[in-house]
Write an enzyme that holds these catalytic residues in place. Structure first.
Site, PDB file in Angstrom:
ATOM      1  N   LYS A  47       0.769  -1.200  -0.113  1.00 25.62           N
ATOM      2  CA  LYS A  47       0.059   0.169   0.113  1.00 25.62           C
ATOM      3  C   LYS A  47       0.821   1.211  -0.064  1.00 25.62           C
ATOM      4  O   LYS A  47       1.727   1.505   0.937  1.00 25.62           O
ATOM      5  CB  LYS A  47      -0.900   0.068   1.274  1.00 25.62           C
ATOM      6  CG  LYS A  47      -1.957   1.012   1.396  1.00 25.62           C
ATOM      7  CD  LYS A  47      -2.612   1.189   2.529  1.00 25.62           C
ATOM      8  CE  LYS A  47      -3.795   2.113   2.353  1.00 25.62           C
ATOM      9  NZ  LYS A  47      -4.820   2.272   3.620  1.00 25.62           N
ATOM     10  N   LYS A  78      -2.275  -1.400  -3.570  1.00 19.98           N
ATOM     11  CA  LYS A  78      -3.031  -0.439  -3.677  1.00 19.98           C
ATOM     12  C   LYS A  78      -2.058   0.934  -3.912  1.00 19.98           C
ATOM     13  O   LYS A  78      -1.070   0.810  -3.031  1.00 19.98           O
ATOM     14  CB  LYS A  78      -3.825  -0.376  -2.311  1.00 19.98           C
ATOM     15  CG  LYS A  78      -4.771   0.831  -2.389  1.00 19.98           C
ATOM     16  CD  LYS A  78      -5.714   0.755  -0.734  1.00 19.98           C
ATOM     17  CE  LYS A  78      -6.608   2.025  -0.658  1.00 19.98           C
ATOM     18  NZ  LYS A  78      -7.138   2.052   0.539  1.00 19.98           N
TER      19      LYS A  78
END
Length: 335
Positions: free
Chosen positions: A202, A257
Site C-alpha cells: 500500500k 493499492k
C-alpha cells in the site's frame, strides 16, 4: 520465445477479423466474480448521503445497505467490503472504538451474515476512521506512530470483526508485524477459517483523497501525511519484501493499492509469489473516470470496463472497485 513466420505467412489481423474470432482467442476476461464492492456505512435509518467527489457512491445506513447486498448476490459479485463513517464524537487519539464489539462494523457484519448469507463480507482493519487525528495508529509526542501499540489495537479490532462473523479481515494499516499478530490471535480464538487479505503493498499515494472524505478522516488528517508507514511510490523491490513478510506471517491473499498506477507491482507480485493477488481501484481513480465522462471526454462504460480488464491482464485475481455494480450489470447484459 520463438518468433512467428514473417509476413505474408503470418497475418496477425486474421485473428482480429470478426467478433467470434476475437472472442475465441481472447487471453483475459472480466467476470462479476472478479469484483469486490467497497461500501461506506454509517449509523441511522433510511440515511443515504452522497459523497460529492465520488459521484454515484453514498454512505448508507444498514437498512439501505441490505438491498445493495442482495443485488450483489444477484449480480454474482462475491464479496462486499465495509468501510465505516463513524460519528465524530466517537473518534479518539487511540481509535479505541475500532475494538467495540457493539460498534458500527460488527453490527453491520452480523446483520449481513444473517440476512444475506450468500454474500462474502470483508472488513477493513485500520484505525484511521476511528482516530481523532486521522492517522492509522497511536501517536507518540512527536506525532510518530507507535508500531507495536498500534498492532495490539489492530489485533483486538480483527478479533471483534471475526467474532461478529466476517469472512475476510483486511489489514490496511501497513504496520510491521500486524499480520502475524492477527493470525496468531485468530488461531488462539478458534477463528481458523477467517481469511486475511493483507494490504501488503500500500503506497503513500495522492489518489486516496475522495476516500478520506468518505470516511471522514481528511479533516482530521489535515496537512499531515502517511509516508512513515505507507510505501514510497518510487519503490518496487520493497513491495516484494512486504508481500513476502505478510505471506510468511499467515496472509492468505495480498493486495496492491492503488490500482492502475501500480499495475507493474501487481505483475511482479503475481510472477514472484503466485498467490491470490488483488488490487484496489481507489477513489481517485474512480473520480477521474467519472469526471472525464461527465465532461464528455471519455466513454464512461467503455473506459470503466477497459480499466478493469487491465487489472486482470496484469495478473490480479480480483479487483476492489466502486464500479463493481455497474460493471457487473454490463457484463450480465453481454458487454
Amino acid at each position: 520465445m520463438q518468433l512467428p513466420a514473417p509476413y505474408p505467412a503470418s497475418r496477425p489481423r486474421r485473428l482480429r477479423r470478426d467478433a467470434f474470432t476475437r472472442a475465441l482467442v481472447r487471453e483475459h476476461r472480466l467476470h462479476a466474480s472478479d469484483l469486490i464492492y467497497p461500501v461506506f456505512v454509517h449509523e441511522g435509518e433510511n440515511r443515504v448521503e452522497p459523497i460529492t467527489p465520488m459521484p454515484g457512491v453514498s454512505r448508507l445506513s444498514l437498512d439501505r445497505l441490505i438491498p445493495v447486498a442482495e443485488e450483489c448476490v444477484a449480480l454474482g459479485i462475491p464479496v462486499m467490503a465495509l468501510f465505516p463513517a463513524i460519528e465524530p464524537g466517537l473518534k479518539t487519539p487511540d481509535g479505541i472504538e475500532a475494538t467495540n464489539p457493539d460498534g458500527l462494523i460488527p453490527r453491520v457484519v452480523r446483520a449481513l451474515k444473517e440476512r444475506v448469507p450468500g454474500l462474502g463480507v470483508l472488513t477493513d482493519v485500520a484505525l484511521d476512521p476511528y482516530t481523532s487525528h486521522g492517522q492509522d495508529g497511536v501517536l507518540d509526542e512527536q506525532g510518530y506512530i507507535l508500531n507495536d501499540r498500534t498492532v495490539e489495537l489492530l489485533k483486538a479490532q480483527a478479533l471483534v470483526q471475526a467474532r461478529a462473523g466476517v469472512d475476510i479481515v483486511a489489514p490496511s494499516d501497513m504496520m510491521d508485524g500486524r499480520i502475524g499478530a492477527i493470525r496468531a490471535a485468530l488461531e488462539a480464538d478458534s477463528h481458523i477459517h477467517t481469511r486475511i487479505m493483507a494490504y501488503s503493498a500500500k503506497y503513500a499515494s495522492a489518489f486516496y483523497g475522495p476516500f478520506r472524505d468518505a470516511v471522514g478522516s481528511r479533516t482530521n488528517l489535515g496537512k499531515a501525511d502517511k509516508k512513515t508507514y505507507q510505501m514510497d511510490p518510487g519503490n518496487t523491490d520493497e513491495a516484494l519484501r512486504e508481500v513476502g513478510l505478510d505471506l510468511a506471517e499467515g496472509a492468505d491473499m495480498v493486495m496492491v493499492k492503488p490500482g492502475l498506477p501500480y499495475l507493474d507491482i501487481v505483475r511482479r507480485v503475481k510472477d514472484e509469489f503466485k498467490v491470490p493477488t488483488f488490487a484496489y481501484q481507489v477513489s481517485g481513480e474512480y473520480a477521474m473516470i467519472k469526471a472525464a465522462a461527465a465532461n464528455g471526454w471519455l466513454d464512461h462504460d467503455a473506459v470503466m470496463l477497459e480499466a478493469l480488464l487491465a487489472f486482470k491482464r496484469a495478473g490480479a485475481d480480483g479487483i476492489l472497485t466502486y464500479f463493481a455494480m455497474d460493471a457487473a450489470r454490463l457484463l450480465r447484459d453481454g458487454a
